[in-house]
Design an enzyme around this catalytic site. Structure first.
Site, PDB file in Angstrom:
ATOM      1  N   LYS A  10       6.210  33.902 -31.921  1.00  0.00           N
ATOM      2  CA  LYS A  10       5.558  32.634 -32.255  1.00  0.00           C
ATOM      3  C   LYS A  10       5.047  31.972 -30.984  1.00  0.00           C
ATOM      4  CE  LYS A  10       6.795  28.392 -32.621  1.00  0.00           C
ATOM      5  NZ  LYS A  10       5.557  27.632 -32.258  1.00  0.00           N
ATOM      6  N   CYS A  45       6.582  26.013 -14.889  1.00  0.00           N
ATOM      7  CA  CYS A  45       8.034  25.930 -14.713  1.00  0.00           C
ATOM      8  C   CYS A  45       8.435  26.071 -13.253  1.00  0.00           C
ATOM      9  CB  CYS A  45       8.733  26.996 -15.553  1.00  0.00           C
ATOM     10  SG  CYS A  45       8.161  28.673 -15.226  1.00  0.00           S
ATOM     11  N   GLU A  63      12.839  17.467 -15.202  1.00  0.00           N
ATOM     12  CA  GLU A  63      11.554  18.158 -15.169  1.00  0.00           C
ATOM     13  C   GLU A  63      10.503  17.295 -15.865  1.00  0.00           C
ATOM     14  OE1 GLU A  63       9.996  22.671 -15.713  1.00  0.00           O
ATOM     15  OE2 GLU A  63      11.131  21.859 -17.390  1.00  0.00           O
TER      16      GLU A  63
END
Length: 507
Positions: free
Chosen positions: A186, A295, A393
């Site tokens: 997905k 990331c 983050e």
């Protein structure tokens, strides 16, 4: 491929690689079982690019069934044949490089990066397909042999994020199917178009129907149904720690293994002897590339106090030179992916101000961008290590500078978050570089390198809350296999017959 700008509500993406309103299950392009769709938006113009199915658990079930039907024949193909099919897929991708780059640029919002990396990724993976080997084992008897076999898991699952959908798709799917698995994957609802285009090219390359199944939809619906499915035998997930924990919980219920890559808060440790002419442009590019939605982005600068002011001044000057705009313009940085992400990043900038950090440059929406999800490259100084902007983050072009006195404090601050994905060290001193490389708690450490990259086949993954498991390395295909030990003994010869004595024979 053509780009059509309009405000009529019609899709503006015109590409033969994307089947509007359809996902791939068992080699067929199908709508969702509910008939519902999700709008995919160009984040620079907020116009409709395409529509994709809003998949459900029923669609995941159909995809699993298709993958199960395809698995035996795919597993039993010679590894060299699987490798050749991946090479053919890579060749087709290379032929469509420009179109794939435009599709991903539009759905993610980033400027063109040049030729996409997917073809090279798949060629690297294809080269490993026929290197999946067992080992011979010692035995207690010369009449026995022992060895191990590496076998695919069967039907596996994956969920990938929106920030680099093409490379993520190639990494997960390529390694999984090279090992002989079939997969249900997905993509993120914000950026599913490049994965769908890559899947179409896989079919054209000759990869059999059902080997790759792409179910589009929301994470809480189609995404949650994949790790929860009882016949999925291994999972790969890249995304947030919160969602990663939910995926891991679902996998635990079915006792299936997984790997997780869960983001980072990567430190860039700058010592007084660093080459700032090299470091400053690299650090700015590292936090503005893909609008900071990477990331591995080096979002914390941990700098020796003696050069703090100079570094801040040079970083600010460099960030002010970053050109912001839509993907097709001559710019360095595009918009954020969505309104939700736009609100999130601006919210963190407000949190930094409220905590007492100084906005040296940026800090808001660039002038002239009322449409789209644009934000200025933002530099904070006067940041303490415990501020939220230094701990959490942000996933945006926000850089925090933290001053330290010495190497000991630098290590403490650099390691002082829950994350441990990438770290960088900027120094001319080899001894410092060696010590820091060992002390930094990160899956990747770059010395005089902003992203800790630049190598071919480097295993990628994290420490601590950045996840576990590694992708992209020489063992990436092996990681999608399980080990079977075989102990084999030859046929036991019959016992010799005892000769009859003379009197027994007479009886």
């Amino acid at each position: 491929m053509t780009i059509t700008e309009n405000t009529t509500g019609r899709p503006t993406l015109d590409s033969s690689l994307v089947v509007d309103g359809a996902m791939l299950i068992g080699g067929d392009w199908v709508p969702s079982s509910s008939g519902d769709t999700i709008d995919v938006i160009n984040p620079a113009t907020v116009e409709l690019l395409a529509r994709v199915p809003r998949g459900t658990a029923d669609d995941v079930e159909a995809a699993v069934q298709a993958a199960e039907r395809a698995f035996p024949a795919w597993r039993d193909l010679p590894a060299t044949v699987r490798a050749n099919l991946l090479f053919a897929w890579a060749n087709l991708i290379e032929q469509h490089n420009a179109e794939l780059d435009q599709i991903e640029s539009q759905e993610v919002g980033r400027p063109s990066w040049g030729p996409p990396p997917m073809a090279g990724q798949l060629r690297f993976i294809a080269g490993q397909a026929d290197k999946v080997q067992g080992v011979s084992l010692p035995t207690y008897s010369p009449e026995q042999v022992g060895f191990t076999l590496r076998e695919p898991y069967g039907v596996v699952g994956a969920i990938i994020p929106w920030n680099a959908p093409g490379p993520m798709f190639a990494t997960e799917v390529g390694a999984a199917i090279a090992a002989g698995n079939t997969i249900v994957i997905k993509p993120a609802e914000d950026a599913p178009l490049t994965p769908l285009a890559l899947a179409k090219l896989a079919l054209e390359a000759g990869i059999p129907p059902g080997v790759i199944n792409v179910v589009t939809g929301y994470g809480g619906e189609a995404g949650a149904a994949i790790p929860a499915h009882p016949r999925i035998r291994r999972m790969g997930f890249t995304g947030s720690p919160q969602t990663g924990a939910a995926v891991m919980e679902a996998c635990a219920k079915n006792l299936i293994p997984l790997h997780l890559e869960l983001g980072g808060k990567s430190p860039q440790v700058v010592f007084a002897d660093a080459d700032l002419d090299a470091a400053v442009p690299a650090m700015v590019q590292g936090i503005t590339l893909n609008t900071g939605q990477i990331c591995a982005a080096g979002s914390r600068v941990v700098v020796q106090r003696s050069i703090h002011d100079e570094l801040v001044e040079r970083l600010a000057a460099e960030m002010r030179q970053v050109r912001v705009g839509a993907w097709h313009e001559s710019v360095n940085m595009g918009p954020l992916i969505s309104a939700r992400q736009h609100e999130r990043v601006l919210g963190y900038i407000d949190l930094g101000r409220e905590a007492g950090a100084e906005v040296v440059t940026g800090g808001g929406v660039p002038s002239g961008y009322d449409r789209g999800f644009f934000v200025e490259p933002t530099l904070f100084a006067g940041v303490s290590a415990d501020m939220r902007i230094a701990q959490e983050e942000i996933f945006g072009p926000v850089l925090s500078v933290i001053a330290v006195d010495d190497e000991t404090e630098a290590v403490e601050v650099a390691n002082g978050t829950d994350y441990g994905l990438v770290a960088s060290v900027w120094t001319r001193d080899v001894g410092t570089a060696v010590r820091m490389s060992r002390k930094l708690q990160a899956g990747q450490v770059g010395v005089n390198n902003a992203l800790g990259a630049g190598v071919i086949g480097g295993p990628f993954g994290g420490y601590k809350n950045s996840g576990f498991g590694r992708t992209m390395g020489a063992d990436s295909v092996l990681d999608w296999t399980q080990v079977k030990t075989v102990s084999m003994r030859g046929a036991v010869p019959p016992a010799p017959r005892t000769p009859l004595r003379a009197e027994q024979a007479q009886d």
